[in-house]
Design an enzyme around this catalytic site. Sequence first.
Site, PDB file in Angstrom:
ATOM      1  N   ASP A  23      -3.010  -2.539   6.659  1.00 59.25           N
ATOM      2  CA  ASP A  23      -3.156  -1.991   8.002  1.00 59.25           C
ATOM      3  C   ASP A  23      -4.588  -2.008   8.515  1.00 59.25           C
ATOM      4  OD1 ASP A  23      -4.251  -0.112   6.357  1.00 59.25           O
ATOM      5  OD2 ASP A  23      -3.072   1.577   7.090  1.00 59.25           O
TER       6      ASP A  23
ATOM      7  N   ASP B 122       0.851  -1.180   0.000  1.00 55.84           N
ATOM      8  CA  ASP B 122       0.000   0.000   0.000  1.00 55.84           C
ATOM      9  C   ASP B 122       0.891   1.235   0.000  1.00 55.84           C
ATOM     10  OD1 ASP B 122       0.977  -0.225   2.542  1.00 55.84           O
ATOM     11  OD2 ASP B 122      -0.937   0.019   3.561  1.00 55.84           O
TER      12      ASP B 122
END
Length: 878
Positions: A597, A342
Amino acid sequence: MSDRSPHLGAPPTVTQLAALTPEQRLAALHSRPEGLRASEARARLAAYGPNEPVREHRRRPLLTFVANFTHTLALLLWFAAGLALAAGIAELAVAICAVVLVNGVFAFLQEYRAEQLVSGLMRRVAIQTAVRREGREMQLAAHDLVPGDIVLLRAGDVVPADCALLATNGFTLDLSMLTGESTPVEREPAAVRVTGGAIALLDLTCIAPGGAAVATGSGEGVVCATGPDSTLGSISALVEGVHRGRSMLERQVADLSRITAAAAVLAGAITLALATLSTETSFSTALTFATGVIVALVPEGLLPTLSVSLAIGARRMAARGAAVRRLSAVEIVGSVTVICTDKTGTLTENSLTVLGFEPADATPSLHRRALLAAALCNDARRSDAGWEGDPLDVALARWAEGEGCAPDSLRDDHPRFAELPFDAHRRFMSVTCDVDGDRTDLIKGAPEAVLALAGLGEAPPAVATALTEGTARGERPILLAAGATGTPPRLLGLVRLHDPPRAGVPEAVAACRQAGVRVVMLTGDHPATARALARMVGLGDDRLPVIEGRELDTLGNVELLALLGKDAVFARIDPGQKLRIVSLLRRAGEVVVVTGDGINDAPALRAADVGVAMGRRGTEVAKQAADIVLADDNFATIVAAIEEGRSIKANIRRFISYVFTSNVAELAPFLVYIFLPVPLPLAIMQVLAIDLGTDLLPALALGVEPPSAGTMQAPPEPPGRPLLTRALGFKTFFFFGLIESALGLIAFFAVYLVDGWRPFASLAPHASVARDATTLTFVGIVAGQIGCLFAQRDGPRRRMLSLRANRWIGWGLAFELWLTLTLVYVPGLNRLFSMVAVAPVWLLVMPVGAAIVIGLEAARRRLSSTAGPHAAVKNSGN
C-alpha cells in the site's frame, strides 16, 4: 510547453519558471493561491486537452482490424477458399471468405470491448490528486488537471503533471521512474538561476516532474505542463512504439493455432492423395474433399473466445472488488503458488482503536503529556465525515479527543516548526512544536525505535509487561516520547491499539491451503503481534516461526528458501528485505502475488508476477506499480481473483475441447467416404454451418463458465502448461470426438437402413435419400455438440445440466437448436447447405444423441473418481 490557451498568453518555459519566485510563478501561469475558478479550468481543459501522456488518437485500430484477417488460422482459410476456387466451386469459396470476414469482424469487436473494459477499470484506479480550486481542496483525477492548477502533494502521492513548487515541508521525491535512481532527492521552492547553457529538468530543484513519487514530507505546486508536453509525456512518446510482447496465454494460443494449421494442411494433403489414388474421383473433386478436411480442422472462433474469456474474467474480478490494470494479469493470477501479504488492512480491518495507555512511570503529568504527543505528532485531518488520514493517526486523534484534548485546538496553540515523517527504516515519526515556550520534539513509533531514541536498552517494567501481554493478544503497540530539541527524549508510555482480523480471512487462508497456495506474511509490525494474528487467521499456531528483519539479513539464500517453503511470518522487515524475498521466490520458480500500500512497497509490487495494491488506503505510487487494485483492501478478494484466474484457463480449455470435438466429427465423414464405397456423408457447406453457426454461441458460453466448486481444490499448475494437455487431448479426440463422430455416422446410415439398405450391401440409393442422410449426419453432429456443451462443464450431473449458473448456456443451446431447424427446414436455405426438410421424427436424434454423450461422460467421471480425490477434480471437466 506550447501556448494553446488564450488565458495564458505566451507561457514561460520550465527553465524560466524555475528562475522565478513562487509568487511570480503563479502570476506567469495566470493562477492564484486559492486556485483556478471552475470556468477557467474548463476553458483550459478544452484548450490543452486531457492530462494524458499518450492521447487516445495515437492508437491504430486499423492495424488491429487487419490483424484479425491475417493470423495463422485466417490465412489457412484464405488458402482453403483458393482451393475451392481452383476446384471450380465458386459458391464454396465465397462461403469460406464470408466465414473469415464474419469471424474477423467478431474478433475485432471482442478485442475492442476488452480494451474498453480495461480502459474503464484503469479510470477507476487512475491517479487521484488533491487540488485547490476556488479556495476549496478537492480530489480530482489527474486526467482533468490543467496548467495553473494548485496541486497539494503528500508522501505516497504520484506527481500528476510537471509542477513548479510553491511551498514545501521536508519534501523529497523518488525519481526512479524517470531516472532509475531510487535515492530520494530534496526539492524546495527556491528560485534556481541558470547562468548559461542548457540545464536538465531533473536538475531544477524547484520543479516536481510528472511521474515522480513523493517520498517524504508535503508540498504545494502549480501545474506548468500536462499531457504530451510534460516530462512523462516526452518519455511515453519515446516508448510508445516499443512492442511489449505477448502474454503466456497469447503465445500458447498462437502455438496451438500453428500446430492446428500444420495438421490441417497435412491432413488435407493426405486426403487429396488418398482420394485421387484410392477412389475414382476426379482431381477437382478430390481437391474439394481436401478443402473440406482443412476447413473441418480449423477452429475459427479460437482467438475471439480468448478475448471474450479474458474480458469477462476482468469484469468478474472487478465485480468481486479487484480492478485489473493489466489484462494478462487475469491469466497469470490463476497460476499463483505463493502470496506475500502484508498484515495491516489486508488481513485486518485497518480500523485501529486505542484500548489503553500504560505510562512509563507514576509521574502525574505523564498522561497529559502523552495525549499532547498523540495529538500533535499526528497528520490526521478533520472533515465533515470525521477524522481522516492514516488509521494510526486517526485512532490517536480520536483517543486524545475522547480524553478531553481537542487536537485542532492543540495544534493552534502549539505550532509545528519541523517534522520527520514516518519511514519504514526509522520506524518512528517526530514533530517539533512550541510547548510552554520551548521547542519540543514529540515522537511516536515502534517500541524498539523509540527506546533507542530515548537511550534505553529495555522498557520500564510496567511498559514491558503491557507490551508482552498485549502483543500476545494481537494488539499493536506504539511508544510515545517527548523532550527538548537536541536532547534525548523522555519515554511517556505505551499506547495499546487493536486492529481486528477481517471477516472471511480465515476462510480465505484455508482456501489457499486447499488450493496449494502458500501464504507468507510480511509485516513491519511487532513479531508477537504478527504471530498472534497469524494464529487468529489460521496461518499457524504458537509454534509458527516468526523471522525478524535483523535475523533475515543473517540468512543465506538457501536457508531463506527453506523457510519460504512453507507458511511463514516475517516481522519488522524493511522494503529491501521484502524485495529480496519476492525476487528469491521468483528465481526459485514460484509464481508470486505481492500486496502493498505504500511507496516503499512499489519495488516489490513491480518485482512480483502480479502486484496487488490496496484501493482504499494505498498510495498512488503503490496503485500505479500494481497490476490489480483491491477496492476493499481484503485478502479474501485476492483469493477470489485467483479463483477467477484459474476459471479462465479452465474455460479456454473447455472451449478448445468443444471446438476440436466437432472438428473430429467433421473429419470422420470425409475419411469414411475415402475408405468406404458410400456417398459423402457431410457437405463442406455443412462444416461451415457447424463451425461458425451451431458451434459459435455454445462455445462462447463455455468460455464464460463461472468458477466451479473444484476450482480451488487442486494445486496450481505451471504457467507454461500447454492449453491442450495430453489428458485433455485424449479426452477430446478419442472420447468426445469418437462419440460425436459415431452419432453423425450412425444417423447417416440409419436413413439408409430405414430405406431398406442392409450392411455390406451395395449403397447406391436415389438422390433424395442421399440428401436425407447428409442432413441427418449434420443433425447427429449437432446432437453430439449439444451433449458436449453440458458434458464439458464441471460438477455433478445436476450442476452439469443446470442453466442457472451460466445463463449463456441456455442462450447458446437455444441458438443452436434454432439455427439447426432453420438450416434444415427453410426452403432455399437448406438447399444452399446441401440439406432437405426431413420427417420431424428424425429430430429425436438430437435429444437421444445429447443424452448418450452426457451419460457416457458421467460414467467416465465415476470411473475416474476411483483414482482419488485429486484425480476426480482433475477429470471432472477438463
